[in-house]
Write an enzyme that holds these catalytic residues in place. Sequence first.
Site, short mmCIF file in Angstrom:
data_model
loop_
_atom_site.label_atom_id
_atom_site.label_comp_id
_atom_site.label_asym_id
_atom_site.label_seq_id
_atom_site.Cartn_x
_atom_site.Cartn_y
_atom_site.Cartn_z
N HIS A 225 2.32 -10.47 -6.39
CA HIS A 225 3.11 -10.73 -7.59
C HIS A 225 3.31 -12.22 -7.84
CE1 HIS A 225 5.92 -9.91 -10.77
NE2 HIS A 225 6.89 -10.56 -10.17
N ASP A 226 3.40 -13.00 -6.79
CA ASP A 226 3.63 -14.45 -6.92
C ASP A 226 2.40 -15.22 -7.41
OD1 ASP A 226 6.26 -14.88 -6.45
OD2 ASP A 226 6.05 -15.63 -4.41
N ARG B 5 17.14 -11.70 -0.37
CA ARG B 5 15.97 -12.51 -0.70
C ARG B 5 14.78 -12.15 0.17
NH1 ARG B 5 13.46 -14.95 -4.79
NH2 ARG B 5 12.37 -16.87 -4.20
N ASP C 216 -0.98 -7.18 -7.05
CA ASP C 216 0.45 -7.09 -7.37
C ASP C 216 0.87 -5.63 -7.32
OD1 ASP C 216 3.01 -7.18 -8.39
OD2 ASP C 216 2.48 -8.29 -10.21
N SER D 260 7.01 -11.77 -14.68
CA SER D 260 8.00 -10.94 -14.01
C SER D 260 9.17 -10.67 -14.95
CB SER D 260 8.44 -11.61 -12.71
OG SER D 260 9.16 -10.72 -11.90
#
Length: 375
Positions: free
Chosen positions: A352-353, A224, A319, A156
């Site tokens: 993405h994680d 967040r 992602d 990232s």
Amino acid sequence: MESNSVGLVTPRTFTFGSVEEPMVLESGRTLGPVDIVYETYGEPNADRSNAILICHALSGDHHAAGHHDPHDRRSGWWDNMIGPGKGFDTNRYWVICSNIIGGCKGSTGPVSIHPATGEPYRLAFPVVTIGDMVEAQKRLLDHLQVRRLYSMAGGSMGGFQVLEWALRYPERVRSAICIASAARLSAQAIAFNTVGRSAITRDPEWHAGGYEGRGPEQGLATARMVGHITYLSEILLDAKFGRRLQSADRFCYNFTNEFAIESYLNYKGSAFTERFDANSYLYITKAMDYFDISRSYGPLKQAFARVAARCLFVSYSSDWLFPTSQTKEMVRAMLCNSKPVSFIEVDSPYGHDAFLVEEEKLTRIVSGFLEGVAR
């Protein structure tokens, strides 16, 4: 503690620059003195040629592996990747991870004390870029007497730093691992960052950045929550939560958090406010927005001609924040310049994680690549 853990680690601080001889930022503004907090894992060899730099993402920090004390329940954010026999094998490599400038975990940022006022910088802190973060890391590596990195890795925003290093200081990087990243943020990603910053700056407790104590908790939590949605995939959200209600079998017909996904996001947002500073969130996301290889180094084909490192690019099938198409852009630019490059798209439902979740897959990929660099 696991047998293949790096064990107990102690953060250290390196300070460089001064008010009289400050660090000059890309904006033209200056910063000094500058503190860089970092941790190291493993041992350097005689000429320090086994050093690997780990670059963290937006909400990460220098604590990438191990524990700070025997009762510490949380290990470093990439603990499953760093340690004896792991992807970044500390029996072979000397692994370094530092907190970026602009952060809130010890390196100089908006929560640090301004030498001219004796008060926190807050919004008097200058806007920093990915390039500025890399420049500070270079000062740290000079201090640690690392002339050339064996490798470096980041996912990232950490991938942004890896790319900046490979372009800015090609002679200092032997190999580079760029994970779930891109040559620039897309307009969609900038839009999500904008919404997050807006949530913070519109919180009445922000006070134009001059808040005391916890400050704009609601705004930061909302930022967040928005960001966390972009880190997950539709497949994962449907599988994990679907339309399940949290604690009832029928609707309440009010505006409480009824769906499981609502409760999950609220928990993630609230937990984030316990460990992160709102102003730092503004500065870091702005640095991400500014990152653009083409703007700094020209079209990608031209820019990647500068790269001397053997590169590995990793993307993830689900992602949508940094899709595989953006990674392939960089791979093509490397191939056009006949640069040594490896690429793999990992099939994963985690979005993405995934690089923080599916570490077993990433370990096999990274270990094989690092072995190849040695050969």
